[in-house]
Design a protein around this motif. Sequence first.
Motif, mmCIF file in Angstrom:
data_model
loop_
_atom_site.group_PDB
_atom_site.id
_atom_site.type_symbol
_atom_site.label_atom_id
_atom_site.label_comp_id
_atom_site.label_asym_id
_atom_site.label_seq_id
_atom_site.Cartn_x
_atom_site.Cartn_y
_atom_site.Cartn_z
ATOM 1 N N ALA A 23 0.783 -1.317 -0.034
ATOM 2 C CA ALA A 23 -0.064 0.156 -0.105
ATOM 3 C C ALA A 23 0.888 1.250 0.140
ATOM 4 N N LYS A 24 1.852 1.231 0.809
ATOM 5 C CA LYS A 24 2.872 2.312 0.969
ATOM 6 C C LYS A 24 3.669 2.621 -0.566
ATOM 7 N N GLU A 25 3.684 1.547 -1.557
ATOM 8 C CA GLU A 25 4.142 1.915 -2.879
ATOM 9 C C GLU A 25 3.373 2.376 -3.785
ATOM 10 N N THR A 26 1.920 2.122 -3.367
ATOM 11 C CA THR A 26 0.913 2.507 -4.794
ATOM 12 C C THR A 26 0.251 3.778 -4.188
ATOM 13 N N ASN A 27 -0.934 3.955 -4.939
ATOM 14 C CA ASN A 27 -1.850 5.285 -4.716
ATOM 15 C C ASN A 27 -3.054 4.893 -5.359
ATOM 16 N N GLY A 28 -4.016 5.771 -4.999
ATOM 17 C CA GLY A 28 -5.426 5.642 -5.595
ATOM 18 C C GLY A 28 -5.987 4.272 -5.151
ATOM 19 N N THR A 29 -6.838 3.870 -6.256
ATOM 20 C CA THR A 29 -7.566 2.654 -6.040
ATOM 21 C C THR A 29 -6.859 1.459 -5.267
ATOM 22 N N GLU A 30 -5.579 1.213 -5.966
ATOM 23 C CA GLU A 30 -4.683 0.203 -5.902
ATOM 24 C C GLU A 30 -4.318 0.229 -4.232
ATOM 25 N N MET A 31 -4.236 1.374 -3.790
ATOM 26 C CA MET A 31 -3.691 1.542 -2.406
ATOM 27 C C MET A 31 -4.728 1.164 -1.539
ATOM 28 N N TYR A 32 -6.135 1.680 -1.931
ATOM 29 C CA TYR A 32 -7.078 1.136 -0.952
ATOM 30 C C TYR A 32 -7.752 -0.448 -0.992
ATOM 31 N N LEU A 33 -7.021 -1.062 -2.168
ATOM 32 C CA LEU A 33 -7.244 -2.475 -2.233
ATOM 33 C C LEU A 33 -6.025 -3.257 -1.533
ATOM 34 N N TRP A 34 -5.210 -2.586 -1.270
ATOM 35 C CA TRP A 34 -4.136 -3.281 -0.359
ATOM 36 C C TRP A 34 -4.266 -3.032 0.940
ATOM 37 N N TYR A 35 -4.941 -1.890 1.338
ATOM 38 C CA TYR A 35 -5.553 -1.640 2.654
ATOM 39 C C TYR A 35 -6.729 -2.543 3.073
ATOM 40 N N GLY A 36 -7.348 -2.854 2.056
ATOM 41 C CA GLY A 36 -8.495 -3.666 2.244
ATOM 42 C C GLY A 36 -8.220 -5.295 2.530
ATOM 43 N N GLY A 37 -6.967 -5.667 2.109
ATOM 44 C CA GLY A 37 -6.369 -6.787 2.161
ATOM 45 C C GLY A 37 -5.522 -7.062 3.453
ATOM 46 N N PHE A 38 -5.184 -5.729 3.959
ATOM 47 C CA PHE A 38 -4.506 -5.731 5.236
ATOM 48 C C PHE A 38 -5.736 -5.893 6.194
ATOM 49 N N LEU A 39 -6.904 -5.307 6.070
ATOM 50 C CA LEU A 39 -7.984 -5.488 7.120
ATOM 51 C C LEU A 39 -8.412 -7.029 7.061
ATOM 52 N N ILE A 40 -8.621 -7.644 6.077
ATOM 53 C CA ILE A 40 -8.871 -8.825 5.999
ATOM 54 C C ILE A 40 -8.081 -9.976 6.545
ATOM 55 N N ALA A 41 -6.717 -9.604 6.305
ATOM 56 C CA ALA A 41 -5.533 -10.588 6.846
ATOM 57 C C ALA A 41 -5.452 -10.503 8.461
ATOM 58 N N LEU A 42 -5.703 -9.236 8.640
ATOM 59 C CA LEU A 42 -5.399 -8.871 10.020
ATOM 60 C C LEU A 42 -6.795 -9.365 11.196
ATOM 61 N N THR A 43 -7.946 -9.475 10.392
ATOM 62 C CA THR A 43 -8.995 -9.823 10.987
ATOM 63 C C THR A 43 -8.859 -11.547 11.399
ATOM 64 N N ILE A 44 -8.360 -12.056 10.051
ATOM 65 C CA ILE A 44 -8.192 -13.914 10.003
ATOM 66 C C ILE A 44 -7.125 -13.999 11.104
ATOM 67 N N SER A 45 -5.750 -13.351 10.974
ATOM 68 C CA SER A 45 -4.710 -13.477 11.866
ATOM 69 C C SER A 45 -5.164 -13.633 13.256
ATOM 70 N N MET A 46 -5.853 -12.417 13.925
ATOM 71 C CA MET A 46 -6.354 -12.183 15.281
ATOM 72 C C MET A 46 -7.272 -13.386 15.505
ATOM 73 N N ALA A 47 -8.251 -13.610 14.684
ATOM 74 C CA ALA A 47 -9.039 -14.600 15.004
ATOM 75 C C ALA A 47 -8.641 -16.048 15.218
ATOM 76 N N LEU A 48 -7.688 -16.372 14.233
ATOM 77 C CA LEU A 48 -6.947 -17.516 14.565
ATOM 78 C C LEU A 48 -5.981 -17.499 15.869
ATOM 79 N N LEU A 49 -5.314 -16.551 16.216
ATOM 80 C CA LEU A 49 -4.621 -16.320 17.610
ATOM 81 C C LEU A 49 -5.609 -16.487 18.559
ATOM 82 N N ILE A 50 -6.849 -15.948 18.562
ATOM 83 C CA ILE A 50 -7.672 -16.433 19.740
ATOM 84 C C ILE A 50 -8.169 -17.544 19.684
#
Length: 108
Positions: A23-50
Amino acid sequence: MNWILLIIGGLFEVAFASCLGKAKETNGTEMYLWYGGFLIALTISMALLIKATQTLPIGTAYAVWTGIGAVGSVLVGIFVFKEPATFWRIFFITTLIASIVGLKFVSN
Protein backbone atom coordinates in the motif's frame (compact mmCIF):
# COMPACT_ATOMS: atom_id res chain seq x y z
CA MET A 1 -4.71 -28.71 15.75
CA ASN A 2 -4.34 -25.37 17.54
CA TRP A 3 -0.64 -25.26 16.67
CA ILE A 4 -1.62 -25.47 13.01
CA LEU A 5 -4.15 -22.64 13.48
CA LEU A 6 -1.45 -20.60 15.21
CA ILE A 7 1.00 -21.12 12.35
CA ILE A 8 -1.65 -20.15 9.79
CA GLY A 9 -2.47 -17.09 11.89
CA GLY A 10 1.22 -16.16 11.86
CA LEU A 11 1.26 -16.45 8.09
CA PHE A 12 -1.70 -14.09 7.89
CA GLU A 13 0.31 -11.71 10.06
CA VAL A 14 2.98 -11.78 7.35
CA ALA A 15 0.23 -11.11 4.80
CA PHE A 16 -1.07 -8.04 6.60
CA ALA A 17 2.43 -6.63 7.02
CA SER A 18 3.08 -7.24 3.32
CA CYS A 19 -0.16 -5.48 2.38
CA LEU A 20 1.01 -2.43 4.31
CA GLY A 21 4.28 -2.47 2.39
CA LYS A 22 2.50 -2.73 -0.95
CA ALA A 23 0.00 0.00 0.00
CA LYS A 24 2.92 2.32 0.74
CA GLU A 25 4.24 1.78 -2.81
CA THR A 26 0.95 2.51 -4.57
CA ASN A 27 -1.71 5.20 -4.71
CA GLY A 28 -5.35 5.64 -5.70
CA THR A 29 -7.65 2.64 -5.91
CA GLU A 30 -4.82 0.13 -5.77
CA MET A 31 -3.68 1.55 -2.43
CA TYR A 32 -7.17 1.10 -0.98
CA LEU A 33 -7.30 -2.48 -2.24
CA TRP A 34 -4.04 -3.23 -0.40
CA TYR A 35 -5.48 -1.63 2.74
CA GLY A 36 -8.57 -3.82 2.30
CA GLY A 37 -6.29 -6.86 2.09
CA PHE A 38 -4.58 -5.63 5.24
CA LEU A 39 -7.89 -5.50 7.14
CA ILE A 40 -8.96 -8.95 5.94
CA ALA A 41 -5.60 -10.55 6.78
CA LEU A 42 -5.53 -8.78 10.16
CA THR A 43 -8.99 -10.05 11.05
CA ILE A 44 -8.18 -13.65 10.07
CA SER A 45 -4.84 -13.53 11.88
CA MET A 46 -6.37 -12.24 15.11
CA ALA A 47 -9.27 -14.71 14.95
CA LEU A 48 -6.85 -17.63 14.57
CA LEU A 49 -4.71 -16.35 17.44
CA ILE A 50 -7.80 -16.11 19.65
CA LYS A 51 -8.85 -19.66 18.71
CA ALA A 52 -5.36 -21.06 19.34
CA THR A 53 -5.06 -19.44 22.77
CA GLN A 54 -8.15 -21.27 23.97
CA THR A 55 -5.94 -24.33 24.56
CA LEU A 56 -2.34 -23.09 24.23
CA PRO A 57 -0.57 -20.97 26.86
CA ILE A 58 -1.01 -17.29 25.93
CA GLY A 59 2.67 -16.42 26.42
CA THR A 60 3.89 -19.22 24.17
CA ALA A 61 1.17 -18.74 21.56
CA TYR A 62 1.74 -14.99 21.31
CA ALA A 63 5.51 -15.41 21.09
CA VAL A 64 5.20 -18.00 18.33
CA TRP A 65 2.59 -15.94 16.45
CA THR A 66 4.67 -12.76 16.53
CA GLY A 67 7.83 -14.72 15.77
CA ILE A 68 6.31 -16.21 12.63
CA GLY A 69 5.15 -12.73 11.65
CA ALA A 70 8.56 -11.20 12.30
CA VAL A 71 10.53 -13.87 10.46
CA GLY A 72 8.07 -13.95 7.57
CA SER A 73 7.98 -10.17 7.27
CA VAL A 74 11.77 -9.95 7.15
CA LEU A 75 11.90 -12.67 4.49
CA VAL A 76 9.20 -10.95 2.43
CA GLY A 77 11.12 -7.70 2.85
CA ILE A 78 14.28 -9.34 1.53
CA PHE A 79 12.71 -11.26 -1.36
CA VAL A 80 9.85 -8.97 -2.40
CA PHE A 81 10.81 -5.46 -1.29
CA LYS A 82 14.56 -5.93 -1.99
CA GLU A 83 15.67 -5.04 1.56
CA PRO A 84 19.29 -5.91 2.39
CA ALA A 85 20.10 -9.45 3.53
CA THR A 86 23.08 -8.65 5.72
CA PHE A 87 24.88 -11.19 7.88
CA TRP A 88 23.46 -9.75 11.11
CA ARG A 89 19.86 -9.74 9.86
CA ILE A 90 20.14 -13.39 8.84
CA PHE A 91 21.94 -14.25 12.10
CA PHE A 92 19.25 -12.72 14.31
CA ILE A 93 16.40 -14.16 12.25
CA THR A 94 18.03 -17.58 12.70
CA THR A 95 18.23 -17.11 16.47
CA LEU A 96 14.58 -16.01 16.48
CA ILE A 97 13.58 -19.19 14.63
CA ALA A 98 15.56 -21.28 17.12
CA SER A 99 13.77 -19.53 19.99
CA ILE A 100 10.34 -20.19 18.45
CA VAL A 101 11.16 -23.87 17.99
CA GLY A 102 12.48 -24.00 21.56
CA LEU A 103 9.24 -22.53 22.93
CA LYS A 104 7.26 -25.14 21.04
CA PHE A 105 9.30 -27.96 22.59
CA VAL A 106 9.08 -26.72 26.18
CA SER A 107 5.32 -26.03 26.04
CA ASN A 108 2.82 -28.61 27.24
